[in-house]
Scaffold this motif. Structure first.
Motif, PDB file in Angstrom:
ATOM      1  N   ILE A  32       0.837  -1.199   0.000  1.00  0.00           N
ATOM      2  CA  ILE A  32       0.000   0.000   0.000  1.00  0.00           C
ATOM      3  C   ILE A  32       0.874   1.252   0.000  1.00  0.00           C
ATOM      4  O   ILE A  32       0.624   2.217  -0.737  1.00  0.00           O
ATOM      5  CB  ILE A  32      -0.940  -0.003   1.221  1.00  0.00           C
ATOM      6  CG1 ILE A  32      -1.954  -1.146   1.107  1.00  0.00           C
ATOM      7  CG2 ILE A  32      -1.658   1.336   1.362  1.00  0.00           C
ATOM      8  CD1 ILE A  32      -2.824  -1.317   2.327  1.00  0.00           C
ATOM      9  N   TYR A  33       1.905   1.241   0.816  1.00  0.00           N
ATOM     10  CA  TYR A  33       2.853   2.346   0.930  1.00  0.00           C
ATOM     11  C   TYR A  33       3.478   2.671  -0.422  1.00  0.00           C
ATOM     12  O   TYR A  33       3.528   3.833  -0.848  1.00  0.00           O
ATOM     13  CB  TYR A  33       3.921   1.915   1.940  1.00  0.00           C
ATOM     14  CG  TYR A  33       4.884   2.977   2.391  1.00  0.00           C
ATOM     15  CD1 TYR A  33       4.671   3.669   3.584  1.00  0.00           C
ATOM     16  CD2 TYR A  33       6.046   3.237   1.686  1.00  0.00           C
ATOM     17  CE1 TYR A  33       5.590   4.609   4.040  1.00  0.00           C
ATOM     18  CE2 TYR A  33       6.961   4.179   2.125  1.00  0.00           C
ATOM     19  CZ  TYR A  33       6.729   4.865   3.305  1.00  0.00           C
ATOM     20  OH  TYR A  33       7.636   5.789   3.741  1.00  0.00           O
ATOM     21  N   SER A  34       3.939   1.645  -1.125  1.00  0.00           N
ATOM     22  CA  SER A  34       4.616   1.831  -2.414  1.00  0.00           C
ATOM     23  C   SER A  34       3.650   2.285  -3.498  1.00  0.00           C
ATOM     24  O   SER A  34       3.969   3.181  -4.298  1.00  0.00           O
ATOM     25  CB  SER A  34       5.300   0.525  -2.841  1.00  0.00           C
ATOM     26  OG  SER A  34       6.242   0.096  -1.879  1.00  0.00           O
ATOM     27  N   VAL A  35       2.456   1.683  -3.538  1.00  0.00           N
ATOM     28  CA  VAL A  35       1.454   2.051  -4.549  1.00  0.00           C
ATOM     29  C   VAL A  35       1.030   3.508  -4.372  1.00  0.00           C
ATOM     30  O   VAL A  35       0.926   4.265  -5.343  1.00  0.00           O
ATOM     31  CB  VAL A  35       0.230   1.114  -4.467  1.00  0.00           C
ATOM     32  CG1 VAL A  35      -0.912   1.649  -5.336  1.00  0.00           C
ATOM     33  CG2 VAL A  35       0.605  -0.298  -4.899  1.00  0.00           C
ATOM     34  N   LEU A  36       0.792   3.902  -3.132  1.00  0.00           N
ATOM     35  CA  LEU A  36       0.400   5.290  -2.866  1.00  0.00           C
ATOM     36  C   LEU A  36       1.501   6.265  -3.271  1.00  0.00           C
ATOM     37  O   LEU A  36       1.226   7.353  -3.796  1.00  0.00           O
ATOM     38  CB  LEU A  36       0.072   5.468  -1.387  1.00  0.00           C
ATOM     39  CG  LEU A  36      -1.223   4.822  -0.888  1.00  0.00           C
ATOM     40  CD1 LEU A  36      -1.364   5.002   0.619  1.00  0.00           C
ATOM     41  CD2 LEU A  36      -2.436   5.409  -1.599  1.00  0.00           C
ATOM     42  N   SER A  37       2.752   5.888  -3.058  1.00  0.00           N
ATOM     43  CA  SER A  37       3.872   6.746  -3.442  1.00  0.00           C
ATOM     44  C   SER A  37       3.927   6.933  -4.949  1.00  0.00           C
ATOM     45  O   SER A  37       4.151   8.042  -5.451  1.00  0.00           O
ATOM     46  CB  SER A  37       5.191   6.149  -2.945  1.00  0.00           C
ATOM     47  OG  SER A  37       5.198   6.034  -1.534  1.00  0.00           O
ATOM     48  N   ILE A  38       3.687   5.848  -5.690  1.00  0.00           N
ATOM     49  CA  ILE A  38       3.688   5.916  -7.163  1.00  0.00           C
ATOM     50  C   ILE A  38       2.524   6.762  -7.661  1.00  0.00           C
ATOM     51  O   ILE A  38       2.677   7.598  -8.561  1.00  0.00           O
ATOM     52  CB  ILE A  38       3.621   4.497  -7.763  1.00  0.00           C
ATOM     53  CG1 ILE A  38       4.910   3.727  -7.419  1.00  0.00           C
ATOM     54  CG2 ILE A  38       3.433   4.564  -9.274  1.00  0.00           C
ATOM     55  CD1 ILE A  38       4.858   2.260  -7.793  1.00  0.00           C
ATOM     56  N   LEU A  93       8.606  10.224  -1.180  1.00  0.00           N
ATOM     57  CA  LEU A  93       7.300  10.506  -1.787  1.00  0.00           C
ATOM     58  C   LEU A  93       6.159  10.323  -0.788  1.00  0.00           C
ATOM     59  O   LEU A  93       5.211  11.105  -0.751  1.00  0.00           O
ATOM     60  CB  LEU A  93       7.084   9.596  -3.000  1.00  0.00           C
ATOM     61  CG  LEU A  93       7.916   9.912  -4.236  1.00  0.00           C
ATOM     62  CD1 LEU A  93       7.778   8.801  -5.272  1.00  0.00           C
ATOM     63  CD2 LEU A  93       7.508  11.254  -4.842  1.00  0.00           C
ATOM     64  N   PHE A  94       6.254   9.261   0.033  1.00  0.00           N
ATOM     65  CA  PHE A  94       5.196   9.009   1.018  1.00  0.00           C
ATOM     66  C   PHE A  94       5.139  10.124   2.060  1.00  0.00           C
ATOM     67  O   PHE A  94       4.055  10.561   2.450  1.00  0.00           O
ATOM     68  CB  PHE A  94       5.421   7.664   1.697  1.00  0.00           C
ATOM     69  CG  PHE A  94       4.359   7.336   2.722  1.00  0.00           C
ATOM     70  CD1 PHE A  94       3.168   6.726   2.329  1.00  0.00           C
ATOM     71  CD2 PHE A  94       4.545   7.635   4.069  1.00  0.00           C
ATOM     72  CE1 PHE A  94       2.180   6.429   3.261  1.00  0.00           C
ATOM     73  CE2 PHE A  94       3.563   7.349   4.993  1.00  0.00           C
ATOM     74  CZ  PHE A  94       2.385   6.747   4.596  1.00  0.00           C
ATOM     75  N   SER A 406       8.806   4.744  10.772  1.00  0.00           N
ATOM     76  CA  SER A 406       9.432   6.026  11.102  1.00  0.00           C
ATOM     77  C   SER A 406       8.878   7.165  10.263  1.00  0.00           C
ATOM     78  O   SER A 406       8.816   8.318  10.716  1.00  0.00           O
ATOM     79  CB  SER A 406      10.947   5.944  10.903  1.00  0.00           C
ATOM     80  OG  SER A 406      11.523   4.952  11.725  1.00  0.00           O
ATOM     81  N   SER A 407       8.470   6.869   9.035  1.00  0.00           N
ATOM     82  CA  SER A 407       8.030   7.922   8.116  1.00  0.00           C
ATOM     83  C   SER A 407       6.658   8.487   8.468  1.00  0.00           C
ATOM     84  O   SER A 407       6.333   9.608   8.063  1.00  0.00           O
ATOM     85  CB  SER A 407       8.013   7.395   6.680  1.00  0.00           C
ATOM     86  OG  SER A 407       7.058   6.354   6.531  1.00  0.00           O
ATOM     87  N   ILE A 408       5.850   7.738   9.224  1.00  0.00           N
ATOM     88  CA  ILE A 408       4.501   8.227   9.557  1.00  0.00           C
ATOM     89  C   ILE A 408       4.557   9.431  10.500  1.00  0.00           C
ATOM     90  O   ILE A 408       4.031  10.502  10.180  1.00  0.00           O
ATOM     91  CB  ILE A 408       3.630   7.093  10.125  1.00  0.00           C
ATOM     92  CG1 ILE A 408       3.393   6.021   9.050  1.00  0.00           C
ATOM     93  CG2 ILE A 408       2.288   7.640  10.619  1.00  0.00           C
ATOM     94  CD1 ILE A 408       2.645   4.799   9.541  1.00  0.00           C
TER      95      ILE A 408
END
Length: 424
Positions: A32-38, A93-94, A406-408
């Motif tokens: 989900i993290y990667s798809v949202l970033s794309i 990106l995220f 950590s990114s959240i």
């Protein structure tokens, strides 16, 4: 279509689902993290949305990314290292995406807050059941001297304490800014905080327990709340911890009487944390000295540590511990050995900036009776400081789970301290 996805309400629930998925399935969370970033990258390109590229965080993060990629291309195993450095772009990106959505849609705060309530309540209950079960199993076999470690739900990863301590601060920050809170909700949150602290302690993760104490220490000193409230909270925490240590020999074994814990700074026999940690640190230091500027490339420690010229041994009476592992169990020594002095200096700017703002706030209170930060900003700073903290053992900085979790809170911090300007 992409614009509707980014600016709609459904994406808020999708992105918030990462919170429980980090405790259940790292694969689904990362997917989900990667798809949202794309999707967000496509959104930026197709809709001609440009952030203010003079933004300090944007410049630092992009420079750090290119340093990681450059270090990978100069490594001895380019393909292996690039598999770690190239996907790091999705983290940037995220962070941009979540920071953008926080300002774009005010519903995000309530959605995240509700997801935190459900996830934390569930994990705390599961943690208690797991500890009681493990304790009873050890009691039946007369092996109570074996330490108990708590794992994440449906996982063998012993990271329950790390999960709770890394996200609790964001949960508290959202509780602070949530409007129309009832007294009952505040009481429930205090109870949940106490239970969360107990689970972190019972998890057996010494680093997580240290982070919890550090976080509460910063908040109790700097937050603008009544002294009576602080005193009550300190008293409750102290009483609970005293009872746990007094009644539970397993905790005493893990935190106090563990024979692996030792510090020795005698000449020729330096031991930091444990002999095994020391061996890792020595190997990382040798790798850094060999390539001091750009390092050996992200995730290359696990490969290079077996090279004889980096081989480190800590002699003991009963064993010889080598310095080879997946990572050196120190964020900054890993960065020094894998990204060199340049990458480490860029990363450490986060630690120095956060520390500077917190210290400035403290001296403003002490000498001028004024406040530089509000409560929300203090809690976010204390939470993100955990990610940049250099003085304790740590996990792999390039590990997917570590990057995601950590990114959240970092996204909320960036949204608060480094406002992005958008131009259509």
């Amino acid at each position: 279509m992409v614009r509707k996805i980014i600016e709609g309400n459904y994406i808020l629930y999708v992105i918030a689902s990462i919170i429980p998925l980090l405790a259940i399935s790292i694969f689904l969370a990362d997917l989900i993290y990667s798809v949202l970033s794309i999707v967000f990258l496509v959104y930026l390109i197709r809709d001609y949305l440009k952030f203010d590229y003079k933004n300090t965080f944007f410049l630092i993060s992009i420079i750090f990314y290119f340093i990681c990629v450059l270090s990978s291309t100069l490594s001895d195993n380019i393909t292996f290292s690039l598999k770690s450095s190239l996907p790091f772009l999705r983290v940037i990106l995220f962070v941009f995406l979540l920071s953008f959505l926080i300002s774009l849609n005010k519903k995000l705060i309530d959605i995240f807050y509700n997801f935190f309530w459900i996830t934390f309540s569930s994990l705390i209950l599961i943690g208690f059941f797991e500890y009681i079960y493990e304790y009873n199993q050890l009691a039946l076999t007369d092996r109570l001297q074996a330490p108990i470690r708590l794992s994440l739900f449906l996982s063998d990863e012993e990271k329950l304490g790390s999960y709770l301590v890394r996200l609790y601060g964001l949960f508290l920050a959202l509780h602070i800014i949530k409007k129309n809170k009832s007294n009952i909700l505040n009481i429930f949150f205090i109870i949940l905080t106490l239970l969360c602290s107990v689970i972190i302690l019972l998890s057996g993760e010494r680093t997580s327990s240290f982070f919890m104490i550090m976080f509460f220490f910063i908040c109790l000193f700097l937050l603008n709340i009544k002294f009576k409230v602080k005193l009550i909270f300190i008293s409750l925490i102290s009483i609970i911890f005293f009872i746990l240590f007094f009644l539970n020999s397993n905790l005493v074994l893990r935190y106090i009487n563990d024979k692996n814990n030792k510090f020795n700074f005698s000449k020729g026999n330096i031991i930091i944390f444990t002999p095994q940690h020391t061996a890792h640190y020595k190997t990382a230091a040798k790798m850094f000295l060999d390539r001091p500027f750009l390092g050996h490339g992200p995730k290359m420690f696990r490969i290079q540590c077996s090279n004889k010229k980096y081989f480190s041994v800590v002699d003991e009476i009963h064993a010889i511990r080598t310095g080879c592992s997946n990572h050196p169990h120190s964020t900054y020594l890993q960065l020094l050995s894998e990204t060199g002095l340049i990458g480490t200096t860029i990363f450490s700017s986060g630690f120095f900036y956060i520390t500077f703002t917190l210290v400035k706030h403290f001296f403003m209170i002490l000498f001028y009776r004024k406040r530089y930060l509000n409560n929300y900003q203090i809690i976010l700073s204390a939470t993100v400081l955990i990610t940049f903290w250099p003085f304790s053992p740590s996990g792999n900085i390039f590990n997917n789970w570590m990057l995601l979790i950590s990114s959240i809170p970092l996204s909320f911090y960036i949204n608060e301290f480094f406002k992005f300007k958008k131009k259509i």
